[in-house]
Design an enzyme around this catalytic site. Structure first.
Site, PDB file in Angstrom:
ATOM      1  CB  THR A 253      13.906   0.429   9.381  1.00 23.47           C
ATOM      2  OG1 THR A 253      13.922   0.321   7.957  1.00 23.47           O
ATOM      3  CG2 THR A 253      13.530   1.837   9.781  1.00 23.47           C
ATOM      4  CB  THR A 254      13.661  -2.176  13.910  1.00 25.08           C
ATOM      5  OG1 THR A 254      12.409  -2.098  13.201  1.00 25.08           O
ATOM      6  CG2 THR A 254      13.364  -2.175  15.403  1.00 25.08           C
TER       7      THR A 254
ATOM      8  CE1 TYR B  77      17.694  13.796  -2.098  1.00 24.10           C
ATOM      9  CE2 TYR B  77      19.660  12.915  -3.155  1.00 24.10           C
ATOM     10  CZ  TYR B  77      18.884  14.001  -2.771  1.00 24.10           C
ATOM     11  OH  TYR B  77      19.290  15.272  -3.066  1.00 24.10           O
TER      12      TYR B  77
ATOM     13  CE1 TYR C 185       9.911  -2.595   4.771  1.00 19.78           C
ATOM     14  CE2 TYR C 185      12.194  -2.068   5.283  1.00 19.78           C
ATOM     15  CZ  TYR C 185      10.848  -1.984   5.583  1.00 19.78           C
ATOM     16  OH  TYR C 185      10.439  -1.283   6.693  1.00 19.78           O
TER      17      TYR C 185
ATOM     18  NE  ARG D 160      10.577   3.566   8.491  1.00 21.12           N
ATOM     19  CZ  ARG D 160      11.082   4.255   9.509  1.00 21.12           C
ATOM     20  NH1 ARG D 160      12.042   5.144   9.298  1.00 21.12           N
ATOM     21  NH2 ARG D 160      10.627   4.067  10.736  1.00 21.12           N
TER      22      ARG D 160
ATOM     23  CE  LYS E 211       9.260  -4.989   7.234  1.00 23.46           C
ATOM     24  NZ  LYS E 211      10.379  -4.447   8.038  1.00 23.46           N
TER      25      LYS E 211
ATOM     26  CB  ILE F  69       9.275  -8.540   8.780  1.00 28.85           C
ATOM     27  CG1 ILE F  69       9.564  -9.789   7.924  1.00 28.85           C
ATOM     28  CG2 ILE F  69      10.571  -7.945   9.313  1.00 28.85           C
ATOM     29  CD1 ILE F  69      10.443  -9.533   6.723  1.00 28.85           C
TER      30      ILE F  69
END
Length: 294
Positions: A46-47, A109, A135, A140, A163, A206
């Site tokens: 994401t980052t 989604y 994750y 999100r 994570k 993380i």
């Protein structure tokens, strides 16, 4: 105990110059992280603004990082999507390029149920035969991995870590009761909760903020492992994290990575930079933190 890493893994940001990935600055950034004691580098997450990176860019970024790291720490590639077959192809490609492990986000989604999660993750893991970090970031994806599902997945020989970006310590406790933490690692996905996360037995983080303060963030973990009280020493970092909360990740951290010379302060739409006044405040907060470390 056999974990991918202990301590701080960095969710690596992507440096851009004129909307192109700046590979020279990427190498400089990774060298900076290695010199400052990071324990793992997570690529194309994401980052990194992965939704707006092309497949060729993701491959070249991963290959660049793998070649520079040269086995010093694990390189973990973010390859998960909401398409199982696409995730397999991306994960196989990551293995071919030298990734040590992959990280798989929950489908978004077209989110599934818990049985679907098990099949999704295990199908990818069994096809790729690399260590897998799950994750869980419901803020999100609007999807969570239930503790019972983590337990089931932890029995797969390739699925070795979580994570945990839930910021829910009841969730952490229930997961811990259901797994063998000697073989399955738990990493926080929230920089601001690491003191409590470590105190309750987490294996590391993380991290976003470690893009710019890698040594200082790893020092917190090391101090805890050495039996020191880390609450007071974490307070200056928490002040910087409060400043970083001005906008959604990775908008603020890119203001600081660029401040350190790793690319311009650029993001790809739909993300846009902070206003100049906000950028200045954030940079001042970083300078104040570093001044206090000297």
């Amino acid at each position: 105990m056999t974990h991918l890493f202990e301590g701080v893994g960095v969710a690596l940001a992507t440096p851009f110059t004129n909307n192109e990935v700046n590979y020279d600055d990427l190498r400089q950034h990774v060298s900076f992280l290695l010199e400052n004691n990071v324990k793992a580098i997570i690529v194309n997450g994401t980052t990194a603004e992965s939704p707006t990176l092309t497949e060729d860019e993701k491959d070249h970024i991963l290959e660049t990082v793998v070649n520079l790291v040269d086995g010093q720490v694990p390189v973990i590639a973010g390859t998960g999507t909401n398409d199982t077959e696409k995730s397999i192809k991306s994960s196989v490609r990551a293995r071919q390029l030298g990734a040590d492990a992959i990280m798989l986000i929950t489908p978004y989604y077209n989110k599934t149920n818990q049985r679907g999660l098990i099949q999704h993750f295990e199908t990818i893991a069994n096809a790729v035969e690399l260590p897998v970090v799950l994750y869980n970031v419901p803020s999100r994806t609007n999807m969570t991995i239930d503790p019972e599902t983590v337990e089931t997945l932890s029995h797969n020989p390739y699925i070795v870590a979580l994570k945990d970006a839930t910021n829910d310590f009841d969730y952490l406790n229930e997961v811990q009761q259901r797994i063998n933490q000697d073989d399955f690692a738990l990493y926080s996905g929230n920089d601001d909760n690491v003191v409590k996360y470590y105190q309750q037995g987490g294996n590391g983080v993380i991290s976003v903020i470690a893009n710019v303060i890698p040594k200082e963030f790893q020092d917190i973990y090391d101090a805890h492992q050495n039996g020191q009280n880390i609450e007071t020493s974490f307070e200056p970092i928490n002040e910087l994290l409060n400043a970083l909360a001005v906008d959604v990740n990775p908008i603020p951290i890119k203001a600081l990575t660029s401040y350190l010379g790793f690319g311009n302060y650029e993001l790809r739409l739909p993300l846009i930079p902070l206003e100049q006044a906000e950028t200045t405040v954030l940079q001042q907060a970083y300078d104040t933190f570093k001044a206090g470390e000297q």
